[in-house]
Enzyme design. Sequence first.
Site: not given
Length: 275
Positions: A194-196, A12-13, A160, A75-77
């Site tokens: 979005c995984t966040h 993931d980012s 974040e 991560c979707n992005t």
Amino acid sequence: MEKQQGPIGVFDSGYGGLTVLKELQTKLPNNDFLYLGDNARAPYGNRSFDVVYEYTLEAVKELFSRGCSLVILACNTASAKALRSIQQNDLPKIDPEKRVLGVIRPSAEVISDLTKSNHVGIVATQGTIQSNSYKIELEKYAPSVHITQKACPIWVPLIENNLHDSLPGKMFIKQDIELLLAENEKIDTIVLACTHYPLVKDYLEELLPDSIQVIAQGAIVAEKLVDYLNRHPEMNLKCSKNGRTDYLTTENETIFNEKAGIFMQKQVAAIHIKL
Ligand code: DGL
């Protein structure tokens, strides 16, 4: 352990992929995982296609070099902007025996089972929404489902920085959800694409009427991975199984450990790497 066995890479980012990792650990408790967060360069959400592709490819190569045969872009992005190129152009050159999977297709595959009204809201980063990946995948798997998309660029920075529970944080989140629902009042399912975002799921459920369900992707992705490994025993054989998870981050490891602890609800000890 067989010579070629290694952990399943989870990329993931930043911290968001940890919400997927948690579900993977639950569904595959014996498997080993190697998590990589490109925290130093996150968020990816507003970055261009070229940059997200370049960063994601670097991460995938890193995970391959550390023994992973299978990497999940949690991560979707990254899934939206890099997965297809990596699968089609890079993997055949790097190693045709390795696999990289994303989170968008597994989610798109189950969306029609989740909605009764056939109206689904997708909330995600700017990058995921602009890529139109959910629309494209849903046309294949659920053409009768009508989707309304809303980019929520402020949510990842809020999460974040652990500000999503603050009063101003909640105000921004509420505003985005109201805008989404104002566009289509028939929505009965909101997908956190979005995984966040699972970190704001409780707040959204508080906010929304019972008639609207909020779906996080982690469990869906984990279930689909179990299914994938059953259908691909040759790949399953390449996955080591000692029930161990290691963490890599491009940020300072102390910062990562502290924040990742919030996502995992337990202590983690990451190693700092450079990509
Ligand atoms: N977690 C990532 C996703 O699922 C996005 C976070 C970012 O913007 O870097 O899209």
